[in-house]
Design an enzyme around this catalytic site. Sequence first.
Site, PDB file in Angstrom:
ATOM      1  CE  LYS A  81       0.832  16.080  -1.600  1.00 23.68           C
ATOM      2  NZ  LYS A  81       0.732  17.536  -1.884  1.00 23.68           N
ATOM      3  CB  SER A 156      -0.210  17.661  -5.607  1.00 27.89           C
ATOM      4  OG  SER A 156       0.272  18.294  -4.443  1.00 27.89           O
ATOM      5  CB  SER A 180      -0.895  21.083  -3.428  1.00 27.46           C
ATOM      6  OG  SER A 180      -0.484  20.988  -4.763  1.00 27.46           O
TER       7      SER A 180
END
Lengths: 498, 476
Positions: A81, A156, A180
């Site tokens: 990420k 996210s 997330s």
Amino acid sequence: MAAEFVGMGAARLAAAVAEGEVTAAALLEAHLDRISALDGEVRAWRHLDLEGARAQAAAVDAARARGERLGPLAGVPVGLKDIFVVEGMPTQCSSRMLEGWVPGYQGTHAQRMREAGAVLVGKLAMDEFAMGSSNENGPDPSVHNPWDLDFVPGGSSGGSAAAVAARMVPLSLGSDTGGSIRQPASFCGVAGLKPSYGRVSRAGMIAFASSLDQAGPMALEVEDLALALELLAGADPKDASCVDLPVPDLRAACRGELAGMRVGLHRAALGLEGLDAGVRACFEDAIARMREAGAEIVDIELPHFDAAVACYYVLCTAEAASNLARYDGLRFGHRVPDADLEVQYAKSRASGFGDEVKRRIMLGTFVLRADSYEAYYGRAMKVRRKIAEDYTAAFARCDLIASPVSPVAGFRLGERVDDPLAMYLSDVFTVGVNLAGLPALSVPSGFAKVGERELPVGLQLIAPAFEEARLFRAGAAFERLTPALRERVPPLLAKGGA
Amino acid sequence: MSLHDYELVVGLEIHCQLATRSKLFTDCPFDTGGEPNTRVDPFTLGWPGTLPVPNAEAVRLATRLALALDCELQAHSRFARKHYFYPDLPHGYQITQADAPYAKGGAIPFAPGKALPLERIHMESDAGKTTHGVREGVSGVDYNRAGAPLVEIVSLPALRSAKDAAEVLRSLRQLVRWLGVSEGDMEKGSLRCDANVSLRPRGVEALGTRCEIKNLNSFKFLEAAIGAEARRQADLLDRGEAVVQSTMAYEVDADRTWVMRSKEDAADYLYFPEPDLPPLRLEAAWLDAQREALPELPGPRRDRYLAAGLSDYDAEQLTADRATGDYFDAVCEAGAGAKAACNWIIGELAAAMKAEKLEMVACPVTPAQLAEIIALVEADTINGRAAKQVFEAVFAGEGAPREIVERKGLGQVSDRAALEAVVAEILAAHPDQLAALRGGKAKLRGFFVGQVMKQTRGRANPQVVQALLDAAIAER
């Protein structure tokens, strides 16, 4: 040739490289082919480090040729990420604010992955500064759910989930502040783990809300999560909140059985308005399977469950407002020059941050103001303690708690962008875990209809702090109960990727 | 009314930089000086993804100071973030302790029987330094100091004079150096002081409105600034105007204070507990060990010296720093009398050290050697004049005192018969002077003593010579 390995799990791939079935270089190219075939539609990647990845893969092959002992992830392509710092690799947290920032130090996660032999392919898209549940926040094009491109991948860590779901990499790292990792794992039909607070270092993970943030792995298989956590976990001299506890043999835990485990069920939450019928049916089916497998289902109470979302959004916005204060346009990233320093701060921040980030900075600043602190921040801290106590009391009666991950199986791109409150409320099943610092696993449990479409649905398992082994025991056993789920792949893959 | 009709009330906030090798929340090396931005690392610069990790040595030094000031050490304390935007604050917040400091209460003793009571001491990290005009139209920021470990000592408003305020700061400087917790250098900024000043009419209990004077970086300025602020407030009150709570600056040349900002403009710092750091726990056993490790403090040591019969002046000199007193104690331990040891240390030794620009810890004369010199004098083996020669030789590294006495033949001649001959010889050689002496010119005694000393190359026992002279003069 190497293409047949695409879609296999990380542990399996590492074994294939170690055994000489395939070279790390070929494995990387096969995955890069998958990425170039599908990422035009999925848009999971923010940055690909082709040169770096090829060099790492070549190094693994060279080490093997020299007869060296290979790491447990040697030759396995891994995506991170964009919240993780990788020395020399653009790291932007999907924000214009960090445009052009290339870290001059190595983050702990990247370092531990590299030491294990993983090939870091690049950076995965996310909601700006990890704030969001749909991957629509930020300056970049939205990520699409590989199961249905009209739908969001969740957030996210949406890029991390989508990349694994599309078999672009077998393993990715995400971060979880209020769900997330778990929510996009559920939306994209992959497994995702949010470790106990303090289990994995936060050094090298850009902060959103420090007391809630945890890094964790996402993969196709629960056992790969165990392997990744064994590598990521453990004390780090660069993070004072990271605990020095031994990490148990988590892969061994994956061979355990559900029989004999007491699984707690918070029935009150199933009456929640807004809980999708298909998601509920999926969850009840999962409970039934676990009972059949010998688990004892016990009812538990979480008296402050309803207060969790409000509590979470007070605390996470306060910490975010503080953590994002350093982005002033002076030392790195985006700057709008002005002769007046105050004006420069204001202009840089106003244009560097997106709407959701600014909304949270404003909320957080408000709750920390001297005249509102007690009513908001102070009170939320008290509620947080109550929530943690609820879980402690519940775990006196059960080994694990099971719940849905999200009240919905998914939603369309653009559907909720104008309703942040609805977006916040959909975090109802996940945020309590972060407030209490607990580990939780999201594992695929079935599919549910969303209109005419059908999307994956995850099951959430929650354990007491530092009892991740219980999650792996139950999660892997549950995975074995649902072999058909592993057979089903996103239609996109059948179309032409593989 | 005039200033005399008001009572001055002063409280101090003192920042003291801890003498650690690295910063408060990172192992980034730290010292004062150095080219700008050479003592920095990713955390110091606030790079994303970096986290604070407490420096155990800073906690130890902060604890040591608090124990020496008799504070109540808190088993649990907590760090907090204090937010404001400024270029020299890389994170956008300072890590400090707000509602849960590590030490409460305590006092700074600053004169016999006088002490300034404290409210609290807390730890915090320093900011960097902004310099305007490093080039035409350019401001520079130096992050070397950013993140340096500080303790802030906050007193109660318990002082009644500017002079006492300066005394407090002097005593504190002595103490932090004594304990080795800080360089305590006001010029370099490792000791910095703000003063809260208010006036109230004499006899009134309630405190007046206070103003805080910032950045008083010398004892002299502290004293002068408090005086200037008191005059400003007295003028306002005399005119019937109210003192507005403000932050003040002191202008040295004009000897006046001026308002930097008033309370209404005060920022909201959005304090909240630092989520990156677990609460700080000081365990009882560890605290006991720290207390155990404290040296004797200046006050008790001064009292001990006074009890040993030394004068106020002597006790003051010997407690100016810890090494001098330690040295003195060691000399006494080696058998020397207190008064003699003191005289040597604040006399010959201090002068020699000063001439060579040496610190006490680097003293070339060991306490045992000095005690030996003193013992040689007391045993009449050498006289005072020879003792100085012996001292100089030992200081120059020429050997042990007794060896030097023998090698250089400095042993004192006390043998009456031998000296009698010398005295007789001298008297015979100077009949005129002898006659004058006998005639009442007493000053000439010195002349004869001098001649005898010259003849014996300084080794004659002066007391014996005096006695012999007395006898010879009386003979006629």
